[in-house]
Design a protein around this motif. Structure first.
Motif, PDB file in Angstrom:
ATOM      1  N   UNK A   1      -8.693  -3.022   8.508  1.00  0.00           N
ATOM      2  CA  UNK A   1      -9.157  -2.555   6.577  1.00  0.00           C
ATOM      3  C   UNK A   1     -10.057  -1.245   7.310  1.00  0.00           C
ATOM      4  N   UNK A   2     -10.983  -1.193   8.401  1.00  0.00           N
ATOM      5  CA  UNK A   2     -11.402   0.257   7.711  1.00  0.00           C
ATOM      6  C   UNK A   2     -11.150   1.377   8.156  1.00  0.00           C
ATOM      7  N   UNK A   3      -9.783   1.062   8.674  1.00  0.00           N
ATOM      8  CA  UNK A   3      -9.270   1.978  10.286  1.00  0.00           C
ATOM      9  C   UNK A   3      -8.145   2.496   8.169  1.00  0.00           C
ATOM     10  N   UNK A   4      -7.545   1.826   7.823  1.00  0.00           N
ATOM     11  CA  UNK A   4      -7.093   1.585   6.102  1.00  0.00           C
ATOM     12  C   UNK A   4      -7.677   2.861   5.521  1.00  0.00           C
ATOM     13  N   UNK A   5      -8.901   2.687   4.894  1.00  0.00           N
ATOM     14  CA  UNK A   5     -10.064   2.882   4.407  1.00  0.00           C
ATOM     15  C   UNK A   5     -10.645   3.990   4.651  1.00  0.00           C
ATOM     16  N   UNK A   6     -10.593   4.377   5.746  1.00  0.00           N
ATOM     17  CA  UNK A   6     -11.000   5.849   6.087  1.00  0.00           C
ATOM     18  C   UNK A   6     -10.269   6.589   5.949  1.00  0.00           C
ATOM     19  N   UNK A   7      -8.213   6.017   6.554  1.00  0.00           N
ATOM     20  CA  UNK A   7      -7.379   7.236   6.266  1.00  0.00           C
ATOM     21  C   UNK A   7      -6.858   7.200   4.765  1.00  0.00           C
ATOM     22  N   UNK A   8      -7.151   6.726   3.823  1.00  0.00           N
ATOM     23  CA  UNK A   8      -6.993   7.049   2.334  1.00  0.00           C
ATOM     24  C   UNK A   8      -8.581   7.411   1.386  1.00  0.00           C
ATOM     25  N   UNK A   9      -9.449   7.621   2.171  1.00  0.00           N
ATOM     26  CA  UNK A   9     -10.854   7.682   0.859  1.00  0.00           C
ATOM     27  C   UNK A   9     -10.631   8.183   1.557  1.00  0.00           C
TER      28      UNK A   9
ATOM     29  N   UNK B   1       1.371  -1.282  -0.383  1.00  0.00           N
ATOM     30  CA  UNK B   1      -0.134   0.732   0.195  1.00  0.00           C
ATOM     31  C   UNK B   1       1.168   1.580   0.041  1.00  0.00           C
ATOM     32  N   UNK B   2       0.490   2.688  -1.394  1.00  0.00           N
ATOM     33  CA  UNK B   2       1.167   2.811  -0.795  1.00  0.00           C
ATOM     34  C   UNK B   2       0.671   4.668  -1.058  1.00  0.00           C
ATOM     35  N   UNK B   3       0.520   5.387  -0.983  1.00  0.00           N
ATOM     36  CA  UNK B   3       0.038   7.471  -0.837  1.00  0.00           C
ATOM     37  C   UNK B   3      -0.539   7.042  -1.506  1.00  0.00           C
ATOM     38  N   UNK B   4      -0.383   6.840  -2.698  1.00  0.00           N
ATOM     39  CA  UNK B   4      -1.097   6.928  -4.136  1.00  0.00           C
ATOM     40  C   UNK B   4      -2.200   5.905  -4.785  1.00  0.00           C
ATOM     41  N   UNK B   5      -1.651   4.711  -3.899  1.00  0.00           N
ATOM     42  CA  UNK B   5      -2.655   2.938  -4.991  1.00  0.00           C
ATOM     43  C   UNK B   5      -3.144   2.525  -3.980  1.00  0.00           C
ATOM     44  N   UNK B   6      -4.344   3.282  -3.254  1.00  0.00           N
ATOM     45  CA  UNK B   6      -4.900   2.468  -2.603  1.00  0.00           C
ATOM     46  C   UNK B   6      -6.742   1.612  -2.917  1.00  0.00           C
ATOM     47  N   UNK B   7      -7.147   2.456  -4.321  1.00  0.00           N
ATOM     48  CA  UNK B   7      -7.851   1.490  -4.720  1.00  0.00           C
ATOM     49  C   UNK B   7      -8.019   0.857  -5.388  1.00  0.00           C
ATOM     50  N   UNK B   8      -6.331   0.499  -6.065  1.00  0.00           N
ATOM     51  CA  UNK B   8      -5.886  -0.913  -7.234  1.00  0.00           C
ATOM     52  C   UNK B   8      -5.341  -1.737  -5.720  1.00  0.00           C
ATOM     53  N   UNK B   9      -4.656  -1.295  -4.744  1.00  0.00           N
ATOM     54  CA  UNK B   9      -3.948  -2.327  -4.169  1.00  0.00           C
ATOM     55  C   UNK B   9      -5.237  -2.593  -3.359  1.00  0.00           C
ATOM     56  N   UNK B  10      -6.703  -1.884  -2.970  1.00  0.00           N
ATOM     57  CA  UNK B  10      -7.750  -2.687  -1.790  1.00  0.00           C
ATOM     58  C   UNK B  10      -8.306  -4.441  -2.674  1.00  0.00           C
ATOM     59  N   UNK B  11      -8.578  -3.271  -4.298  1.00  0.00           N
ATOM     60  CA  UNK B  11      -9.113  -4.645  -4.968  1.00  0.00           C
ATOM     61  C   UNK B  11      -7.926  -5.692  -5.115  1.00  0.00           C
ATOM     62  N   UNK B  12      -6.720  -5.641  -5.175  1.00  0.00           N
ATOM     63  CA  UNK B  12      -6.310  -7.092  -5.413  1.00  0.00           C
ATOM     64  C   UNK B  12      -5.889  -7.521  -3.741  1.00  0.00           C
ATOM     65  N   UNK B  13      -5.470  -7.045  -2.563  1.00  0.00           N
ATOM     66  CA  UNK B  13      -5.919  -7.786  -1.607  1.00  0.00           C
ATOM     67  C   UNK B  13      -7.564  -8.376  -1.183  1.00  0.00           C
ATOM     68  N   UNK B  14      -8.732  -7.577  -1.798  1.00  0.00           N
ATOM     69  CA  UNK B  14      -9.722  -8.273  -1.701  1.00  0.00           C
ATOM     70  C   UNK B  14      -9.369  -9.973  -2.310  1.00  0.00           C
ATOM     71  N   UNK B  15      -9.570  -9.660  -3.767  1.00  0.00           N
ATOM     72  CA  UNK B  15      -9.333 -10.461  -4.347  1.00  0.00           C
ATOM     73  C   UNK B  15      -8.476 -11.608  -3.427  1.00  0.00           C
ATOM     74  N   UNK B  16      -7.421 -11.579  -3.109  1.00  0.00           N
ATOM     75  CA  UNK B  16      -6.757 -12.573  -2.583  1.00  0.00           C
ATOM     76  C   UNK B  16      -7.428 -13.459  -1.224  1.00  0.00           C
TER      77      UNK B  16
END
Length: 228
Positions: free
Chosen positions: A95-103, A28-43
């Protein structure tokens, strides 16, 4: 036997880590949350773990699954973020903490969604633009909206694509609309048919240019011969 990351919360067992080896978790990087979350969710979905993040009514707490998800998340976070979420009591809370931070908070999220909706509605393919280039833009908007919790069904995307292409595609669009069920048609199938038509247009243009060049060359030689 177990291994513990210093000051990062729960113990991760070797047996649990072994199950992660077949997947390479993106960082996870400051600019790739959407792609990161999609990939992690798939895993997580592939391993039957996503239900711990978005539990169904019948989902029961499972400590082992929760630790496994935590292991996935810790693998994909930089050290500073691991330390910040280590105090969370569950993988769902991480997960919720990361989402709140980035979204962002709900108000900001709604504003972002409205922006993406406007982008989606206004997006039109340029006359000299390729199908691949345009669909890349379309998918980028859809992915950003998905990261904010908004999804668009396949038929909406198909109709948007067909309504956005230039007039030179009007024949294939009319054919698709007349002979295909747009509610059953996939976006990939639509893209494929438009690309096939696009290649035919390019081939015809190329052939026309070649014939014109030959005609000009023939006329030039003829005039040159008469001059002599």
């Amino acid at each position: 036997m177990s291994v513990t990351s210093q000051n990062v919360g729960p113990v991760i067992h070797y047996k649990e880590v072994a199950t992660l080896s077949s997947f390479q978790c993106p960082i996870l990087k400051p600019t790739n949350y959407t792609v990161w979350a999609t990939r992690i969710k798939t895993i997580l979905e592939e391993n039957g773990l996503w239900e711990m993040i978005e539990p169904l009514e019948t989902t029961e707490p499972d400590v082992k699954k929760d630790k496994t998800i935590t292991a996935y998340l810790f693998q994909s976070l930089p050290e500073d973020l691991v330390l910040q979420v280590a105090k969370c009591k569950s993988a769902k809370e991480i997960w919720g903490t990361l989402k709140t931070r980035h979204v962002g908070v709900d108000r900001v999220q709604k504003s972002q969604l409205q922006t993406h909706k406007s982008e989606f509605e206004l997006l039109q393919m340029k006359e000299d633009e390729s199908i691949d280039s345009f669909t890349a833009k379309l998918n980028a908007i859809v992915s950003r909206a998905y990261g904010l919790g908004s999804t668009l069904d396949e038929s909406t995307l198909v109709r948007k694509l067909l309504n956005s292409v230039p007039e030179k595609f009007i024949k294939i669009v009319a054919s698709i609309e007349q002979y295909s069920d747009l509610d059953e048609m996939t976006l990939d199938e639509t893209i494929g048919r438009l690309k096939t038509f696009e290649e035919r247009i390019k081939s015809k243009i190329s052939s026309l240019v070649e014939n014109q060049d030959k005609l000009m060359f023939t006329r030039h030689n003829g005039n040159h011969g008469r001059g002599q």
